[in-house]
Design an enzyme around this catalytic site. Structure first.
Site, PDB file in Angstrom:
ATOM      1  N   ARG A  32      28.765  38.216  35.534  1.00 38.90           N
ATOM      2  CA  ARG A  32      28.722  39.863  35.728  1.00 38.90           C
ATOM      3  C   ARG A  32      27.896  40.271  34.021  1.00 38.90           C
ATOM      4  NH1 ARG A  32      33.222  42.026  37.076  1.00 38.90           N
ATOM      5  NH2 ARG A  32      34.180  40.926  39.230  1.00 38.90           N
ATOM      6  N   ASP A 140      37.230  55.792  39.430  1.00 35.52           N
ATOM      7  CA  ASP A 140      37.323  54.318  38.952  1.00 35.52           C
ATOM      8  C   ASP A 140      36.522  54.523  37.543  1.00 35.52           C
ATOM      9  OD1 ASP A 140      36.776  51.632  40.172  1.00 35.52           O
ATOM     10  OD2 ASP A 140      35.294  51.417  38.674  1.00 35.52           O
TER      11      ASP A 140
END
Lengths: 282, 123
Positions: A32, A140
Protein backbone atom coordinates in the site's frame (compact mmCIF):
# COMPACT_ATOMS: atom_id res chain seq x y z
CA UNK A 1 11.59 -3.21 7.93
CA UNK A 2 12.85 -2.63 11.46
CA UNK A 3 10.63 -3.05 14.55
CA UNK A 4 10.88 0.71 15.10
CA UNK A 5 9.50 1.34 11.61
CA UNK A 6 6.60 -1.01 12.24
CA UNK A 7 5.89 0.72 15.55
CA UNK A 8 5.94 4.13 13.85
CA UNK A 9 3.36 3.12 11.25
CA UNK A 10 1.27 1.09 13.71
CA UNK A 11 1.14 4.01 16.16
CA UNK A 12 0.13 6.52 13.49
CA UNK A 13 -2.58 4.28 12.04
CA UNK A 14 -3.95 3.29 15.41
CA UNK A 15 -4.20 6.87 16.63
CA UNK A 16 -5.54 8.39 13.46
CA UNK A 17 -7.86 5.70 12.14
CA UNK A 18 -8.14 2.88 14.69
CA UNK A 19 -6.53 0.53 12.17
CA UNK A 20 -4.57 -2.23 13.87
CA UNK A 21 -1.38 -3.26 12.09
CA UNK A 22 0.55 -6.23 13.44
CA UNK A 23 3.90 -7.64 12.37
CA UNK A 24 2.02 -10.07 10.10
CA UNK A 25 0.81 -7.12 7.99
CA UNK A 26 4.28 -6.39 6.64
CA UNK A 27 3.12 -7.19 3.09
CA UNK A 28 0.17 -4.81 3.42
CA UNK A 29 2.43 -1.92 4.39
CA UNK A 30 4.84 -2.77 1.58
CA UNK A 31 2.18 -2.91 -1.11
CA UNK A 32 0.00 0.00 0.00
CA UNK A 33 2.86 2.40 0.74
CA UNK A 34 4.96 1.65 -2.34
CA UNK A 35 3.39 4.52 -4.35
CA UNK A 36 4.24 6.97 -1.52
CA UNK A 37 7.86 5.80 -1.48
CA UNK A 38 8.05 6.37 -5.21
CA UNK A 39 6.33 9.77 -5.10
CA UNK A 40 8.72 11.06 -2.41
CA UNK A 41 11.82 9.35 -3.77
CA UNK A 42 12.32 7.34 -0.60
CA UNK A 43 14.36 4.16 -0.56
CA UNK A 44 12.22 1.94 1.65
CA UNK A 45 9.73 1.86 4.54
CA UNK A 46 12.47 2.62 7.07
CA UNK A 47 13.21 5.87 5.20
CA UNK A 48 9.49 6.69 5.11
CA UNK A 49 9.19 6.06 8.86
CA UNK A 50 12.17 8.35 9.50
CA UNK A 51 10.52 11.04 7.36
CA UNK A 52 7.34 10.59 9.39
CA UNK A 53 9.21 11.11 12.65
CA UNK A 54 10.83 14.28 11.32
CA UNK A 55 9.23 17.75 11.74
CA UNK A 56 6.51 18.94 9.32
CA UNK A 57 5.36 15.44 8.49
CA UNK A 58 1.62 16.09 8.62
CA UNK A 59 1.05 15.83 4.88
CA UNK A 60 2.93 12.57 4.52
CA UNK A 61 1.09 11.21 7.57
CA UNK A 62 -2.21 11.98 5.80
CA UNK A 63 -1.01 10.17 2.71
CA UNK A 64 -0.05 7.08 4.73
CA UNK A 65 -3.37 6.94 6.58
CA UNK A 66 -5.24 7.38 3.32
CA UNK A 67 -3.26 4.66 1.53
CA UNK A 68 -3.75 2.18 4.37
CA UNK A 69 -7.46 2.82 4.92
CA UNK A 70 -8.64 2.82 1.32
CA UNK A 71 -10.45 -0.38 0.66
CA UNK A 72 -11.68 -2.03 -2.44
CA UNK A 73 -15.38 -1.89 -2.92
CA UNK A 74 -17.93 -2.87 -5.50
CA UNK A 75 -21.57 -2.34 -6.38
CA UNK A 76 -24.06 -4.52 -4.49
CA UNK A 77 -21.23 -6.22 -2.63
CA UNK A 78 -22.39 -9.46 -0.92
CA UNK A 79 -25.99 -9.17 -2.21
CA UNK A 80 -27.62 -10.28 1.08
CA UNK A 81 -27.81 -6.88 2.84
CA UNK A 82 -29.30 -5.28 -0.24
CA UNK A 83 -31.95 -8.00 -0.45
CA UNK A 84 -32.80 -7.40 3.22
CA UNK A 85 -32.81 -3.65 2.65
CA UNK A 86 -35.24 -4.05 -0.27
CA UNK A 87 -37.60 -6.61 1.23
CA UNK A 88 -37.54 -5.70 4.94
CA UNK A 89 -35.76 -2.60 6.17
CA UNK A 90 -36.93 0.02 3.65
CA UNK A 91 -40.60 -1.10 3.47
CA UNK A 92 -40.85 -1.39 7.27
CA UNK A 93 -39.20 1.94 8.05
CA UNK A 94 -41.15 3.68 5.28
CA UNK A 95 -44.39 2.41 6.82
CA UNK A 96 -43.25 3.50 10.28
CA UNK A 97 -42.37 7.09 9.34
CA UNK A 98 -44.79 9.97 8.89
CA UNK A 99 -45.22 11.32 5.35
CA UNK A 100 -42.73 14.04 4.57
CA UNK A 101 -40.04 12.67 6.86
CA UNK A 102 -36.90 11.60 5.02
CA UNK A 103 -35.39 8.16 5.52
CA UNK A 104 -31.71 8.70 6.31
CA UNK A 105 -29.16 6.04 5.42
CA UNK A 106 -25.46 6.10 6.26
CA UNK A 107 -22.71 4.34 4.34
CA UNK A 108 -20.03 4.57 7.03
CA UNK A 109 -17.04 3.40 4.98
CA UNK A 110 -18.10 4.80 1.64
CA UNK A 111 -14.71 4.65 -0.09
CA UNK A 112 -15.36 5.38 -3.79
CA UNK A 113 -19.12 5.37 -3.37
CA UNK A 114 -20.32 2.06 -4.78
CA UNK A 115 -22.15 1.03 -1.59
CA UNK A 116 -23.90 4.40 -1.20
CA UNK A 117 -25.05 4.36 -4.82
CA UNK A 118 -26.17 0.72 -4.51
CA UNK A 119 -28.34 1.79 -1.55
CA UNK A 120 -29.71 4.61 -3.70
CA UNK A 121 -30.53 2.28 -6.59
CA UNK A 122 -32.24 -0.16 -4.21
CA UNK A 123 -34.48 2.57 -2.83
CA UNK A 124 -35.26 4.01 -6.28
CA UNK A 125 -36.33 0.54 -7.40
CA UNK A 126 -39.00 0.37 -4.67
CA UNK A 127 -42.20 1.83 -6.11
CA UNK A 128 -43.71 2.38 -2.66
CA UNK A 129 -40.88 4.79 -1.82
CA UNK A 130 -41.65 7.03 -4.79
CA UNK A 131 -42.88 9.87 -2.61
CA UNK A 132 -40.46 9.31 0.26
CA UNK A 133 -37.38 11.49 0.46
CA UNK A 134 -34.24 9.40 0.86
CA UNK A 135 -31.03 10.96 2.15
CA UNK A 136 -27.88 8.91 1.86
CA UNK A 137 -24.69 10.06 3.55
CA UNK A 138 -21.42 8.40 2.59
CA UNK A 139 -18.46 9.01 4.88
CA UNK A 140 -14.85 7.89 4.76
CA UNK A 141 -11.59 8.92 6.34
CA UNK A 142 -9.81 8.81 2.97
CA UNK A 143 -10.12 11.91 0.81
CA UNK A 144 -9.17 10.63 -2.61
CA UNK A 145 -11.77 7.84 -2.87
CA UNK A 146 -14.41 10.31 -1.67
CA UNK A 147 -13.51 12.65 -4.50
CA UNK A 148 -14.11 9.74 -6.89
CA UNK A 149 -17.40 8.98 -5.15
CA UNK A 150 -18.53 12.59 -5.62
CA UNK A 151 -17.54 12.47 -9.27
CA UNK A 152 -19.68 9.32 -9.70
CA UNK A 153 -17.61 8.10 -12.62
CA UNK A 154 -16.64 4.43 -12.84
CA UNK A 155 -14.59 2.36 -15.22
CA UNK A 156 -16.19 -0.34 -17.32
CA UNK A 157 -14.51 -2.90 -15.07
CA UNK A 158 -15.84 -1.34 -11.82
CA UNK A 159 -19.32 -0.94 -13.26
CA UNK A 160 -19.48 -4.54 -14.47
CA UNK A 161 -18.61 -5.81 -11.01
CA UNK A 162 -22.09 -5.96 -9.59
CA UNK A 163 -24.33 -3.67 -11.66
CA UNK A 164 -27.01 -5.72 -13.42
CA UNK A 165 -27.82 -4.78 -17.01
CA UNK A 166 -31.27 -3.42 -16.13
CA UNK A 167 -29.79 -1.10 -13.48
CA UNK A 168 -27.01 0.01 -15.79
CA UNK A 169 -29.52 1.26 -18.34
CA UNK A 170 -31.58 3.07 -15.71
CA UNK A 171 -28.91 4.62 -13.49
CA UNK A 172 -25.75 5.13 -15.55
CA UNK A 173 -24.81 7.18 -18.58
CA UNK A 174 -21.99 6.39 -20.96
CA UNK A 175 -19.22 8.94 -20.72
CA UNK A 176 -15.99 9.15 -22.74
CA UNK A 177 -14.12 8.34 -19.51
CA UNK A 178 -16.36 5.51 -18.32
CA UNK A 179 -19.82 5.20 -16.84
CA UNK A 180 -21.36 8.10 -14.95
CA UNK A 181 -23.99 7.88 -12.22
CA UNK A 182 -27.30 9.36 -13.29
CA UNK A 183 -28.02 12.84 -11.93
CA UNK A 184 -31.10 11.82 -9.93
CA UNK A 185 -29.18 9.09 -8.12
CA UNK A 186 -26.18 11.37 -7.62
CA UNK A 187 -28.40 14.00 -5.98
CA UNK A 188 -29.59 11.49 -3.35
CA UNK A 189 -26.12 10.98 -1.93
CA UNK A 190 -23.78 13.36 -0.14
CA UNK A 191 -20.22 12.39 0.70
CA UNK A 192 -18.34 13.73 3.71
CA UNK A 193 -14.82 13.19 4.98
CA UNK A 194 -15.28 11.77 8.46
CA UNK A 195 -13.33 9.69 10.94
CA UNK A 196 -15.39 6.93 12.57
CA UNK A 197 -13.37 7.44 15.74
CA UNK A 198 -14.34 11.10 15.87
CA UNK A 199 -17.55 12.76 17.06
CA UNK A 200 -20.40 11.28 15.01
CA UNK A 201 -23.16 13.47 16.42
CA UNK A 202 -22.98 16.19 13.76
CA UNK A 203 -23.96 13.55 11.18
CA UNK A 204 -27.42 13.33 12.78
CA UNK A 205 -29.67 10.34 13.30
CA UNK A 206 -29.97 7.55 10.75
CA UNK A 207 -32.64 4.94 10.08
CA UNK A 208 -30.21 2.54 8.46
CA UNK A 209 -26.44 2.24 8.83
CA UNK A 210 -24.10 0.27 6.62
CA UNK A 211 -20.77 -0.24 8.39
CA UNK A 212 -19.39 -3.24 6.57
CA UNK A 213 -15.86 -4.59 6.58
CA UNK A 214 -14.56 -1.81 8.78
CA UNK A 215 -14.65 -3.29 12.29
CA UNK A 216 -12.42 -6.16 11.17
CA UNK A 217 -9.51 -3.72 11.06
CA UNK A 218 -10.04 -2.48 14.64
CA UNK A 219 -8.99 -3.98 17.94
CA UNK A 220 -11.66 -5.06 20.42
CA UNK A 221 -11.93 -1.84 22.48
CA UNK A 222 -12.14 0.25 19.30
CA UNK A 223 -14.86 -2.02 17.88
CA UNK A 224 -16.85 -1.60 21.11
CA UNK A 225 -16.38 2.15 21.04
CA UNK A 226 -17.41 2.51 17.38
CA UNK A 227 -20.52 0.33 17.84
CA UNK A 228 -21.52 2.39 20.89
CA UNK A 229 -21.11 5.58 18.89
CA UNK A 230 -23.18 4.16 16.00
CA UNK A 231 -25.85 3.06 18.48
CA UNK A 232 -26.25 6.70 19.51
CA UNK A 233 -26.81 7.75 15.89
CA UNK A 234 -29.33 5.11 14.89
CA UNK A 235 -33.12 5.32 15.27
CA UNK A 236 -34.62 2.98 17.90
CA UNK A 237 -36.21 0.85 15.15
CA UNK A 238 -33.26 1.23 12.76
CA UNK A 239 -31.09 -1.41 11.13
CA UNK A 240 -27.31 -1.80 11.17
CA UNK A 241 -25.55 -3.86 8.53
CA UNK A 242 -22.10 -5.27 9.28
CA UNK A 243 -19.81 -7.27 6.98
CA UNK A 244 -20.18 -11.04 6.65
CA UNK A 245 -17.06 -11.66 8.76
CA UNK A 246 -18.08 -9.23 11.50
CA UNK A 247 -20.25 -9.70 14.55
CA UNK A 248 -21.38 -7.83 17.65
CA UNK A 249 -21.08 -10.97 19.75
CA UNK A 250 -18.66 -10.40 22.59
CA UNK A 251 -17.99 -6.87 21.28
CA UNK A 252 -21.11 -4.87 22.05
CA UNK A 253 -24.39 -5.37 23.86
CA UNK A 254 -25.91 -2.37 22.10
CA UNK A 255 -27.01 -4.42 19.09
CA UNK A 256 -28.58 -7.83 18.56
CA UNK A 257 -28.57 -9.92 15.41
CA UNK A 258 -31.79 -9.90 13.40
CA UNK A 259 -32.84 -13.57 13.43
CA UNK A 260 -32.20 -15.36 10.17
CA UNK A 261 -30.56 -12.35 8.50
CA UNK A 262 -26.81 -12.62 8.32
CA UNK A 263 -25.16 -9.24 8.83
CA UNK A 264 -28.31 -7.33 9.94
CA UNK A 265 -28.55 -5.97 13.49
CA UNK A 266 -31.13 -4.08 15.54
CA UNK A 267 -30.64 -1.94 18.61
CA UNK A 268 -30.86 -3.97 21.79
CA UNK A 269 -33.77 -3.11 24.04
CA UNK A 270 -34.30 -3.97 27.70
CA UNK A 271 -36.15 -7.08 26.49
CA UNK A 272 -33.34 -8.31 24.29
CA UNK A 273 -31.02 -8.49 27.27
CA UNK A 274 -33.18 -11.36 28.42
CA UNK A 275 -32.45 -13.01 25.07
CA UNK A 276 -35.70 -12.20 23.34
CA UNK A 277 -35.00 -11.27 19.76
CA UNK A 278 -36.97 -8.30 18.47
CA UNK A 279 -39.50 -9.51 15.95
CA UNK A 280 -40.09 -5.95 14.79
CA UNK A 281 -36.55 -5.73 13.50
CA UNK A 282 -37.38 -7.82 10.47
CA UNK B 1 -20.52 -35.12 -14.88
CA UNK B 2 -21.55 -31.50 -15.45
CA UNK B 3 -25.14 -30.70 -14.61
CA UNK B 4 -25.29 -27.42 -16.51
CA UNK B 5 -24.44 -26.63 -20.07
CA UNK B 6 -23.35 -23.47 -21.82
CA UNK B 7 -23.09 -22.73 -25.53
CA UNK B 8 -20.30 -20.23 -26.21
CA UNK B 9 -20.96 -18.36 -29.45
CA UNK B 10 -18.09 -16.23 -30.73
CA UNK B 11 -16.19 -15.99 -33.99
CA UNK B 12 -12.94 -15.62 -32.05
CA UNK B 13 -11.38 -18.95 -31.21
CA UNK B 14 -9.40 -17.29 -28.43
CA UNK B 15 -12.52 -15.91 -26.72
CA UNK B 16 -14.23 -19.31 -26.98
CA UNK B 17 -11.18 -20.98 -25.47
CA UNK B 18 -10.93 -18.52 -22.57
CA UNK B 19 -14.65 -18.75 -21.80
CA UNK B 20 -14.57 -22.55 -22.05
CA UNK B 21 -11.72 -22.79 -19.58
CA UNK B 22 -13.45 -20.57 -17.00
CA UNK B 23 -16.84 -22.23 -17.37
CA UNK B 24 -15.54 -25.80 -17.33
CA UNK B 25 -13.67 -25.04 -14.12
CA UNK B 26 -17.02 -24.09 -12.63
CA UNK B 27 -18.84 -27.20 -13.65
CA UNK B 28 -20.32 -26.29 -17.02
CA UNK B 29 -20.34 -28.61 -20.02
CA UNK B 30 -19.36 -26.27 -22.85
CA UNK B 31 -20.31 -26.40 -26.54
CA UNK B 32 -18.98 -23.90 -29.06
CA UNK B 33 -20.33 -22.16 -32.14
CA UNK B 34 -18.55 -19.65 -34.38
CA UNK B 35 -21.62 -17.75 -35.61
CA UNK B 36 -25.35 -17.38 -35.03
CA UNK B 37 -26.35 -20.02 -37.58
CA UNK B 38 -24.06 -22.62 -36.05
CA UNK B 39 -25.49 -21.68 -32.66
CA UNK B 40 -29.06 -22.13 -33.88
CA UNK B 41 -28.17 -25.54 -35.34
CA UNK B 42 -26.58 -26.50 -32.03
CA UNK B 43 -29.74 -25.44 -30.12
CA UNK B 44 -31.88 -27.52 -32.47
CA UNK B 45 -29.82 -30.57 -31.58
CA UNK B 46 -29.57 -29.92 -27.86
CA UNK B 47 -30.73 -26.87 -25.97
CA UNK B 48 -28.12 -25.58 -23.46
CA UNK B 49 -29.00 -24.07 -20.08
CA UNK B 50 -27.35 -20.81 -21.10
CA UNK B 51 -25.69 -19.08 -24.01
CA UNK B 52 -22.72 -16.68 -23.94
CA UNK B 53 -23.26 -14.67 -27.10
CA UNK B 54 -21.03 -12.38 -29.15
CA UNK B 55 -22.73 -9.61 -31.14
CA UNK B 56 -20.66 -9.11 -34.29
CA UNK B 57 -20.19 -12.38 -36.15
CA UNK B 58 -20.29 -13.46 -39.81
CA UNK B 59 -23.26 -15.37 -41.35
CA UNK B 60 -25.73 -14.53 -38.55
CA UNK B 61 -24.94 -11.98 -35.86
CA UNK B 62 -25.77 -12.35 -32.19
CA UNK B 63 -28.89 -10.18 -32.23
CA UNK B 64 -30.34 -12.03 -35.25
CA UNK B 65 -29.63 -15.32 -33.50
CA UNK B 66 -31.31 -14.15 -30.29
CA UNK B 67 -34.39 -12.99 -32.17
CA UNK B 68 -34.64 -16.35 -33.98
CA UNK B 69 -34.10 -18.26 -30.74
CA UNK B 70 -36.77 -16.36 -28.79
CA UNK B 71 -39.23 -16.60 -31.68
CA UNK B 72 -38.83 -20.35 -31.83
CA UNK B 73 -38.50 -21.22 -28.15
CA UNK B 74 -40.19 -18.42 -26.20
CA UNK B 75 -38.88 -15.53 -24.09
CA UNK B 76 -37.21 -17.08 -21.05
CA UNK B 77 -35.12 -20.13 -21.84
CA UNK B 78 -32.29 -20.57 -22.22
CA UNK B 79 -30.60 -17.74 -20.34
CA UNK B 80 -28.65 -15.55 -22.77
CA UNK B 81 -25.72 -13.34 -21.79
CA UNK B 82 -24.33 -11.08 -24.47
CA UNK B 83 -20.55 -10.78 -24.44
CA UNK B 84 -19.43 -8.09 -26.83
CA UNK B 85 -17.21 -5.13 -27.60
CA UNK B 86 -20.37 -3.13 -28.38
CA UNK B 87 -20.76 -0.98 -25.30
CA UNK B 88 -23.08 1.82 -26.42
CA UNK B 89 -26.28 2.12 -24.42
CA UNK B 90 -28.38 1.50 -27.55
CA UNK B 91 -26.91 -2.01 -27.85
CA UNK B 92 -27.68 -2.82 -24.23
CA UNK B 93 -31.24 -1.57 -24.70
CA UNK B 94 -31.63 -3.73 -27.81
CA UNK B 95 -30.29 -6.72 -25.89
CA UNK B 96 -32.91 -6.19 -23.16
CA UNK B 97 -35.74 -5.64 -25.66
CA UNK B 98 -34.88 -8.86 -27.43
CA UNK B 99 -34.76 -11.00 -24.33
CA UNK B 100 -31.13 -11.19 -23.20
CA UNK B 101 -30.72 -11.62 -19.45
CA UNK B 102 -27.29 -10.00 -19.05
CA UNK B 103 -24.67 -8.02 -20.92
CA UNK B 104 -20.91 -8.45 -20.55
CA UNK B 105 -18.60 -5.89 -22.12
CA UNK B 106 -15.31 -7.08 -23.53
CA UNK B 107 -12.64 -7.31 -22.44
CA UNK B 108 -13.89 -9.48 -19.62
CA UNK B 109 -12.05 -11.49 -17.02
CA UNK B 110 -12.95 -14.47 -14.87
CA UNK B 111 -14.36 -12.33 -12.04
CA UNK B 112 -16.69 -10.42 -14.33
CA UNK B 113 -17.83 -13.52 -16.22
CA UNK B 114 -18.57 -15.48 -13.05
CA UNK B 115 -20.15 -12.43 -11.39
CA UNK B 116 -22.57 -12.05 -14.28
CA UNK B 117 -23.36 -15.78 -14.25
CA UNK B 118 -24.09 -15.48 -10.52
CA UNK B 119 -26.33 -12.44 -11.11
CA UNK B 120 -28.60 -14.44 -13.40
CA UNK B 121 -28.67 -17.41 -11.03
CA UNK B 122 -26.39 -19.74 -12.98
CA UNK B 123 -23.86 -20.01 -10.16
Amino acid sequence: MTPTTLETFAGLLRTRSGLVIGADKDYLLQSRLAPILKAHGLRDLDALAARLRAPASEKIADEIVEAMTTNETLFFRDGTPFAHLRTHALPRLHAARAPGVALRIWSAAASSGQEAYSIGITSLELAELRNRAIEIVGTDIAREPLARAREGLYSQFEMQRGVPMQMLVKYFRKDPAGWRIDQKLRAMVQFREWNLLGDLRPLGQFDIVFCRNVLIYFDQPTKTRVLAAIARQIAPDGVLYLGGAETVLGVSDRFVAVPGERGAYALATADTHTARAPALAR
Amino acid sequence: MSDRSCLVVDDSRVVRKVARRILEEHGFAVEEAADGQQALDSCHQRMPDCILLDWNMPVMNGLEFLQALRKEYGPDNPTVLFCTTETEMSFIEQAIENGAQEFIMKPFNEEILLGKFAQVGLL
